[in-house]
Design a protein around this motif. Structure first.
Motif, PDB file in Angstrom:
ATOM      1  N   LEU A 117     139.686 -55.492  -5.038  1.00 36.10           N
ATOM      2  CA  LEU A 117     140.743 -56.068  -4.200  1.00 36.10           C
ATOM      3  C   LEU A 117     141.737 -55.007  -3.766  1.00 36.10           C
ATOM      4  O   LEU A 117     142.217 -55.017  -2.620  1.00 36.10           O
ATOM      5  CB  LEU A 117     141.452 -57.192  -4.961  1.00 36.10           C
ATOM      6  CG  LEU A 117     140.648 -58.471  -5.209  1.00 36.10           C
ATOM      7  CD1 LEU A 117     141.447 -59.440  -6.075  1.00 36.10           C
ATOM      8  CD2 LEU A 117     140.280 -59.135  -3.884  1.00 36.10           C
ATOM      9  N   PHE A 118     142.072 -54.095  -4.672  1.00 37.72           N
ATOM     10  CA  PHE A 118     143.033 -53.035  -4.354  1.00 37.72           C
ATOM     11  C   PHE A 118     142.508 -52.144  -3.225  1.00 37.72           C
ATOM     12  O   PHE A 118     143.226 -51.830  -2.269  1.00 37.72           O
ATOM     13  CB  PHE A 118     143.309 -52.219  -5.611  1.00 37.72           C
ATOM     14  CG  PHE A 118     144.546 -51.351  -5.533  1.00 37.72           C
ATOM     15  CD1 PHE A 118     145.342 -51.309  -4.395  1.00 37.72           C
ATOM     16  CD2 PHE A 118     144.915 -50.569  -6.615  1.00 37.72           C
ATOM     17  CE1 PHE A 118     146.477 -50.512  -4.336  1.00 37.72           C
ATOM     18  CE2 PHE A 118     146.045 -49.764  -6.570  1.00 37.72           C
ATOM     19  CZ  PHE A 118     146.823 -49.739  -5.418  1.00 37.72           C
ATOM     20  N   ALA A 121     148.607 -54.975 -12.028  1.00 35.45           N
ATOM     21  CA  ALA A 121     147.450 -55.565 -12.713  1.00 35.45           C
ATOM     22  C   ALA A 121     146.454 -54.498 -13.151  1.00 35.45           C
ATOM     23  O   ALA A 121     145.832 -54.610 -14.214  1.00 35.45           O
ATOM     24  CB  ALA A 121     146.766 -56.577 -11.789  1.00 35.45           C
ATOM     25  N   MET A 122     146.306 -53.444 -12.345  1.00 34.39           N
ATOM     26  CA  MET A 122     145.400 -52.369 -12.710  1.00 34.39           C
ATOM     27  C   MET A 122     145.835 -51.721 -14.016  1.00 34.39           C
ATOM     28  O   MET A 122     145.013 -51.438 -14.907  1.00 34.39           O
ATOM     29  CB  MET A 122     145.338 -51.319 -11.595  1.00 34.39           C
ATOM     30  CG  MET A 122     144.355 -50.188 -11.862  1.00 34.39           C
ATOM     31  SD  MET A 122     144.199 -49.030 -10.472  1.00 34.39           S
ATOM     32  CE  MET A 122     145.755 -48.116 -10.632  1.00 34.39           C
ATOM     33  N   PHE A 150     145.190 -54.528 -17.031  1.00 37.03           N
ATOM     34  CA  PHE A 150     143.806 -54.729 -17.451  1.00 37.03           C
ATOM     35  C   PHE A 150     143.157 -53.419 -17.894  1.00 37.03           C
ATOM     36  O   PHE A 150     142.304 -53.409 -18.781  1.00 37.03           O
ATOM     37  CB  PHE A 150     143.000 -55.365 -16.316  1.00 37.03           C
ATOM     38  CG  PHE A 150     143.346 -56.801 -16.069  1.00 37.03           C
ATOM     39  CD1 PHE A 150     143.152 -57.752 -17.057  1.00 37.03           C
ATOM     40  CD2 PHE A 150     143.881 -57.202 -14.852  1.00 37.03           C
ATOM     41  CE1 PHE A 150     143.474 -59.089 -16.837  1.00 37.03           C
ATOM     42  CE2 PHE A 150     144.205 -58.531 -14.619  1.00 37.03           C
ATOM     43  CZ  PHE A 150     144.009 -59.484 -15.617  1.00 37.03           C
ATOM     44  N   LEU A 178     148.636 -55.607  -7.354  1.00 36.62           N
ATOM     45  CA  LEU A 178     147.379 -55.073  -7.863  1.00 36.62           C
ATOM     46  C   LEU A 178     147.584 -53.784  -8.653  1.00 36.62           C
ATOM     47  O   LEU A 178     146.842 -53.502  -9.607  1.00 36.62           O
ATOM     48  CB  LEU A 178     146.405 -54.843  -6.712  1.00 36.62           C
ATOM     49  CG  LEU A 178     145.934 -56.131  -6.021  1.00 36.62           C
ATOM     50  CD1 LEU A 178     145.197 -55.825  -4.730  1.00 36.62           C
ATOM     51  CD2 LEU A 178     145.053 -56.949  -6.968  1.00 36.62           C
ATOM     52  N   ALA A 195     137.909 -58.153 -15.271  1.00 30.46           N
ATOM     53  CA  ALA A 195     139.126 -58.335 -14.481  1.00 30.46           C
ATOM     54  C   ALA A 195     139.531 -57.036 -13.789  1.00 30.46           C
ATOM     55  O   ALA A 195     139.963 -57.045 -12.622  1.00 30.46           O
ATOM     56  CB  ALA A 195     140.261 -58.833 -15.374  1.00 30.46           C
ATOM     57  N   LEU A 196     139.399 -55.904 -14.494  1.00 29.49           N
ATOM     58  CA  LEU A 196     139.734 -54.613 -13.889  1.00 29.49           C
ATOM     59  C   LEU A 196     138.844 -54.328 -12.694  1.00 29.49           C
ATOM     60  O   LEU A 196     139.317 -53.819 -11.657  1.00 29.49           O
ATOM     61  CB  LEU A 196     139.588 -53.500 -14.929  1.00 29.49           C
ATOM     62  CG  LEU A 196     139.847 -52.068 -14.432  1.00 29.49           C
ATOM     63  CD1 LEU A 196     141.283 -51.915 -13.926  1.00 29.49           C
ATOM     64  CD2 LEU A 196     139.551 -51.053 -15.546  1.00 29.49           C
ATOM     65  N   VAL A 244     140.109 -56.341  -9.806  1.00 29.40           N
ATOM     66  CA  VAL A 244     141.377 -55.791  -9.316  1.00 29.40           C
ATOM     67  C   VAL A 244     141.135 -54.543  -8.472  1.00 29.40           C
ATOM     68  O   VAL A 244     141.750 -54.378  -7.397  1.00 29.40           O
ATOM     69  CB  VAL A 244     142.307 -55.472 -10.508  1.00 29.40           C
ATOM     70  CG1 VAL A 244     143.483 -54.603 -10.061  1.00 29.40           C
ATOM     71  CG2 VAL A 244     142.824 -56.752 -11.128  1.00 29.40           C
TER      72      VAL A 244
END
Length: 403
Positions: free
Chosen positions: A281-282, A298-299, A302, A295, A274-275, A278
């Motif tokens: 995408l970031f 989320a960073m 995760f 993001l 998942a990281l 992320v």
């Protein structure tokens, strides 16, 4: 929940505050001592290097000693280091105080992880470690903004006096709330602790720690430049955005600890994957402010959600001698921080832009995922190595059931 875990978390809060709050006070510190910003930055780098030395050196030196007195002694060292920083008349003495405080960092979290695991039933060990590390995450969310505000309003020395007071509270809490865990089985020794490093799984776990944290901190170290120069946020918004990042740390740490009690390897594979997503995408969506907020949070979630599982995994495969291996994993976290910061800095210096550290972080995280896949596959092929499980986290701390 044992009250001793709260005392350990308070200690983690103070130590985390010492490590991170200086970032918001560098201009004031540099001006007070009449040094350049680069020289002031060594107060951060010197701290990180001292953490690595303390995580290995102090942990090894105190192997034969009872763990509760060692933890209280480390906090005395922590209080002394911050008091020296608060009173330091010169830059050199300030650096000395930082190094003294840092020496206890790795050993405290390494030994504290073993103690935390010994305070609960074996199947709840990862969750107990997560509670202790909650203090570290809370330092990012609450402590750093408050410490920066305190330093800006009343002088940066006031912040270090406040941290010293937190250390005193943690010292009293551990002295009164953490039980003296009885020794059962072979007496602790450095030779016995070194046997943990015969395990290939220990080395694989340490590698995942270095690469996993290196990936996240490769992106995070230069995040202020990304937020202002790429995402378009005002510099005044950066502290509040970092609070969101810190909130992600807290949530990720809690969820990661709960999931790791069910499956350590499954949690690590899921969170690292998942990281990686992320970070990609970031790097791609950083020009979009809304995507950046989501993001960034989320960073943190995760990235730090792997901590309880990584710490538990190293201890699991340490063959009944987890203390030094646990300290080595704390050192690995800091080596990962240095790796991410160094590689990210290289890309910026090469003129690749302020999203380049995020791309580098994604590459490093992909490497962590590959190593983790290898480690998990090896564990499945040799299930007897995993049969020890959490119950073997610390054969010298069987007072867990009594606690």
């Amino acid at each position: 929940m044992p009250l001793g875990l709260i005392a350990l978390a308070i200690g983690g809060f103070g130590i985390g505050l010492t490590e991170f709050v200086i970032m918001g006070l560098l201009p004031e510190v540099a001006a007070d001592f009449g040094v350049t910003e680069a020289a002031a930055g060594w107060l951060i780098s010197g701290y990180a290097l001292a953490v690595v030395v303390g995580a290995l050196g102090l942990t090894a030196a105190t192997t034969r000693l009872p763990r509760k007195p060692v933890l209280t002694g480390l906090l005395v060292l922590f209080i002394a280091g911050n008091a020296i920083s608060a009173m330091a008349p010169t830059y050199e003495l300030m650096m000395t105080g930082r190094i003294i405080a840092a020496l206890c960092h790795g050993a405290f979290f390494g030994i504290g992880s073993v103690v935390a695991a010994g305070l609960v039933a074996p199947e709840k060990a990862a969750g107990a470690i997560a509670i202790m590390f909650t203090g570290l995450t809370a330092a990012n969310v609450l402590g750093v903004p408050f410490g920066t505000f305190l330093g800006q309003e009343f002088g940066w020395r006031s912040t270090f006096w406040a941290i010293s007071a937190i250390g005193v509270i943690a010292l009293v809490g551990i002295a009164t709330l953490v039980p003296n865990l009885r020794t059962d089985g072979p007496a602790p020794s450095l030779r016995r602790e070194l046997t943990a490093f015969r395990s290939g799984q220990v080395w694989l776990s340490l590698t995942v720690t270095v690469l996993g944290f290196g990936g996240m901190f490769g992106a995070f170290t230069y995040i202020a430049y990304t937020l202002t120069e790429v995402s378009g946020f005002a510099s005044s918004a950066v502290p509040w955005l970092l609070v969101l990042f810190g909130a992600g740390l807290v949530v990720g740490n809690w969820i990661g600890g709960r999931l790791a009690d069910r499956s350590i390897d499954g949690t690590l594979l899921g969170f690292i994957s998942a990281l990686l997503v992320v970070l990609v995408l970031f790097a791609w969506l950083a020009p979009n402010p809304v995507a950046t907020i989501v993001l960034l949070t989320a960073m943190g979630g995760f990235g730090f959600g792997t901590v309880p599982a990584l710490q538990s995994r190293v201890m699991r495969y340490a063959d009944g001698a987890p203390t030094l291996a646990s300290g080595a994993n704390i050192a690995a976290f800091n080596l990962g921080n240095a790796l991410g910061a160094w590689t990210g800095g290289l890309t910026i210096a090469a003129g690749l832009g302020y999203t380049s550290p995020i791309w580098v972080g994604a590459i490093i995280t992909a490497a962590a995922l590959v190593v983790m896949v290898i480690a998990a596959a090896n564990a499945r092929r040799h299930p007897r190595a995993d049969a020890a499980g959490p119950a073997r986290l610390d054969t010298s701390s069987t007072a867990a059931s009594a606690a």
